[in-house]
Write a protein that holds these residues in place. Structure first.
Motif, PDB file in Angstrom:
ATOM      1  N   PHE A   1       1.028  -1.246   0.139  1.00  0.00           N
ATOM      2  CA  PHE A   1      -0.173   0.065   0.013  1.00  0.00           C
ATOM      3  C   PHE A   1       1.051   1.066  -0.094  1.00  0.00           C
ATOM      4  CE2 PHE A   1       0.894  -0.405   4.296  1.00  0.00           C
ATOM      5  CZ  PHE A   1       0.814   0.688   5.047  1.00  0.00           C
ATOM      6  N   SER A   2       0.211   2.400  -0.301  1.00  0.00           N
ATOM      7  CA  SER A   2       1.353   3.573  -0.667  1.00  0.00           C
ATOM      8  C   SER A   2       0.934   4.381   0.693  1.00  0.00           C
ATOM      9  CB  SER A   2       0.444   4.572  -1.587  1.00  0.00           C
ATOM     10  OG  SER A   2       1.448   5.129  -2.072  1.00  0.00           O
ATOM     11  N   SER A   3       2.117   4.854   1.388  1.00  0.00           N
ATOM     12  CA  SER A   3       2.028   5.649   2.432  1.00  0.00           C
ATOM     13  C   SER A   3       3.542   6.412   2.754  1.00  0.00           C
ATOM     14  CB  SER A   3       1.796   4.772   3.960  1.00  0.00           C
ATOM     15  OG  SER A   3       1.788   5.554   4.800  1.00  0.00           O
ATOM     16  N   ASP A   4       3.520   7.527   3.507  1.00  0.00           N
ATOM     17  CA  ASP A   4       4.906   8.178   3.552  1.00  0.00           C
ATOM     18  C   ASP A   4       5.466   7.680   5.048  1.00  0.00           C
ATOM     19  OD1 ASP A   4       3.211   9.703   5.160  1.00  0.00           O
ATOM     20  OD2 ASP A   4       3.787  11.503   4.421  1.00  0.00           O
TER      21      ASP A   4
ATOM     22  N   TYR B   1       7.071   5.157   7.232  1.00  0.00           N
ATOM     23  CA  TYR B   1       7.954   3.953   7.431  1.00  0.00           C
ATOM     24  C   TYR B   1       7.361   3.176   8.718  1.00  0.00           C
ATOM     25  CZ  TYR B   1      10.787   4.625   3.375  1.00  0.00           C
ATOM     26  OH  TYR B   1      11.254   4.763   2.063  1.00  0.00           O
TER      27      TYR B   1
ATOM     28  N   THR C   1      -3.586  -0.630   5.270  1.00  0.00           N
ATOM     29  CA  THR C   1      -3.364   0.959   5.532  1.00  0.00           C
ATOM     30  C   THR C   1      -2.535   0.801   6.877  1.00  0.00           C
ATOM     31  OG1 THR C   1      -4.379   2.964   5.967  1.00  0.00           O
ATOM     32  CG2 THR C   1      -5.200   0.957   7.301  1.00  0.00           C
ATOM     33  N   ASP C   2      -2.349   2.372   6.993  1.00  0.00           N
ATOM     34  CA  ASP C   2      -1.409   2.458   8.319  1.00  0.00           C
ATOM     35  C   ASP C   2      -1.909   2.081   9.383  1.00  0.00           C
ATOM     36  OD1 ASP C   2       0.498   4.252   6.740  1.00  0.00           O
ATOM     37  OD2 ASP C   2      -0.951   5.856   6.741  1.00  0.00           O
TER      38      ASP C   2
END
Length: 163
Positions: free
Chosen positions: A43-46, A48, A85-86
């Motif tokens: 998934f996409s997240s900034d 880490y 998700t996060d």
């Protein structure tokens, strides 16, 4: 067992997970890997992740262990929405005494273990010569097949103390 967090105080959540495992009836925490900083996968997240792998012994069935891990996640702010998700805390059963089976809620070994450097790197730290129960390759061999760029993106942060 895989432990990860990419929300809030990530180190604290990883420590809390280890403490919760130590206190869980029927679970004996043997050892754990160093802590690693890893990019999100799937998934996409900034944000880490902080990731590590822990070795446990348990008298719990895989299902009882899974439900106990979900309770630990919930107690630490994890919200299950059905999408990746996060998350404040993510606990995964990676292996269970060589067991192999697959269901909607639980696959053993974890179905993507061999495809994830963020799991293989700390797993190699703990069990370098152990073999994947289905692929019959050591975790070192599986890690060697991962793309170099994927492995370079993972940074060791050092030991995680429980004090």
């Amino acid at each position: 067992m895989g432990i990860g967090s990419n929300l809030g105080d990530r180190k604290f959540f990883c420590q809390r997970a280890l403490w919760a495992l130590k206190k869980l009836p029927g679970v004996y925490l043997i050892k754990w890997s160093s802590l690693y900083l890893t990019p999100p996968v799937g998934f996409s997240s900034d944000r880490y992740f902080y990731n590590l792998v822990a070795e446990i012994k348990t008298s719990l069935s895989p299902w009882a262990l899974l439900f106990s891990l979900w309770q630990i996640e919930l107690a630490n702010g994890r919200k299950r929405t059905g999408k990746v998700t996060d998350r404040s805390l993510d606990l995964d059963i990676l292996l269970y005494e060589g067991a192999t089976f697959d269901s909607k809620l639980l696959s053993l070994p974890h179905q993507k273990l061999h495809e994830r450097s963020f799991v293989l790197i700390p797993l190699v730290e703990l069990l370098p010569h152990e073999k994947h129960p289905i692929l019959n390759k050591t975790y070192e061999e599986l890690l060697a097949k991962r793309p170099p760029s994927e492995k370079r993106a993972i940074k060791i942060l050092g030991p995680l103390c429980l004090e």
